[in-house]
Write an enzyme that holds these catalytic residues in place. Sequence first.
Site, PDB file in Angstrom:
ATOM      1  N   LYS A  70     -47.990 -14.806  -3.408  1.00 52.32           N
ATOM      2  CA  LYS A  70     -46.706 -15.198  -3.998  1.00 52.32           C
ATOM      3  C   LYS A  70     -46.063 -16.262  -3.120  1.00 52.32           C
ATOM      4  O   LYS A  70     -45.851 -16.045  -1.918  1.00 52.32           O
ATOM      5  CB  LYS A  70     -45.825 -13.953  -4.084  1.00 52.32           C
TER       6      LYS A  70
HETATM    7  O1  G3P Z   1     -39.787  -9.602  -7.924  1.00 51.33           O
HETATM    8  C1  G3P Z   1     -38.850 -10.561  -8.214  1.00 51.33           C
HETATM    9  C2  G3P Z   1     -37.780 -10.188  -9.214  1.00 51.33           C
HETATM   10  O2  G3P Z   1     -38.317  -9.419 -10.234  1.00 51.33           O
HETATM   11  C3  G3P Z   1     -36.518  -9.679  -8.610  1.00 51.33           C
HETATM   12  O3  G3P Z   1     -35.709  -8.989  -9.505  1.00 51.33           O
HETATM   13  O4  G3P Z   1     -33.781  -7.538 -10.035  1.00 51.33           O
HETATM   14  O5  G3P Z   1     -34.019  -8.457  -7.712  1.00 51.33           O
HETATM   15  O6  G3P Z   1     -33.385  -9.938  -9.603  1.00 51.33           O
HETATM   16  P1  G3P Z   1     -34.145  -8.714  -9.192  1.00 51.33           P
END
Ligand code: G3P
Length: 217
Positions: A87
């Site tokens: 990533k």
């Molecule tokens: O893994 C990255 C992403 O899905 C993060 O999600 O909920 O922290 O905005 P969030």
Amino acid sequence: MKFFIDTANLDQIRDAQELGVLDGVTTNPSLMAKEGITGRNNILKHYVDICNIVDGDVSAEVIATDLKGMIKEGEELAELHDQIVVKVPMIRDGVKALKYFSDKGIRTNCTLVFSPGQALLAAKAGATYVSPFIGRLDDISTDGLNLIAEIRLIYDNYGYQTQILAASIRHTMHIIDCAKLGADVMTGPLSAIEGLLKHPLTDIGLAKFLEDYKKGN
Ligand code: G3P
């Protein structure tokens, strides 16, 4: 549509795997920290533990922000397990790293994508997955789902093979809307996946079927 779970919690990963619909896992440094996984060696071991639970792709994020550092970390991550996808953040050196990894046959997930232009660059650099963060756009009163539609249009216009991985999914309707828009993958919490199961008429209907069966037996 592929279903990834967005967590570093092994119990939740096991639960999703047991449901039988899991295609992979995404993690990030914040999700690792949330589980109390700190220190390079512990983090690397945790990635291997995740790979041993699931059958599909497991995204492991580089911490370096310079090209040399990202290449060193990414190659180390890719060596860990053949399910690992490296990533890489959508920054200038990240684009160069995507191209480098693509040329070497190392699969990548371009993260922190918030615009169609960034998604176009990721595809041109040969990213395996691009991760538009729809929930975080919604958080700032911008239509996250519209970004999925824009990227789908652009990729289809040119036949880019980069898979759209809708990330920062916050709830069940995000999954359904992303499916309608043609996202290749979604990554979200277990609660959002389990939300797909639920309908009150299913529960009412099942209770009635069982009640009627008991009357006749
Ligand atoms: O893994 C990255 C992403 O899905 C993060 O999600 O909920 O922290 O905005 P969030």
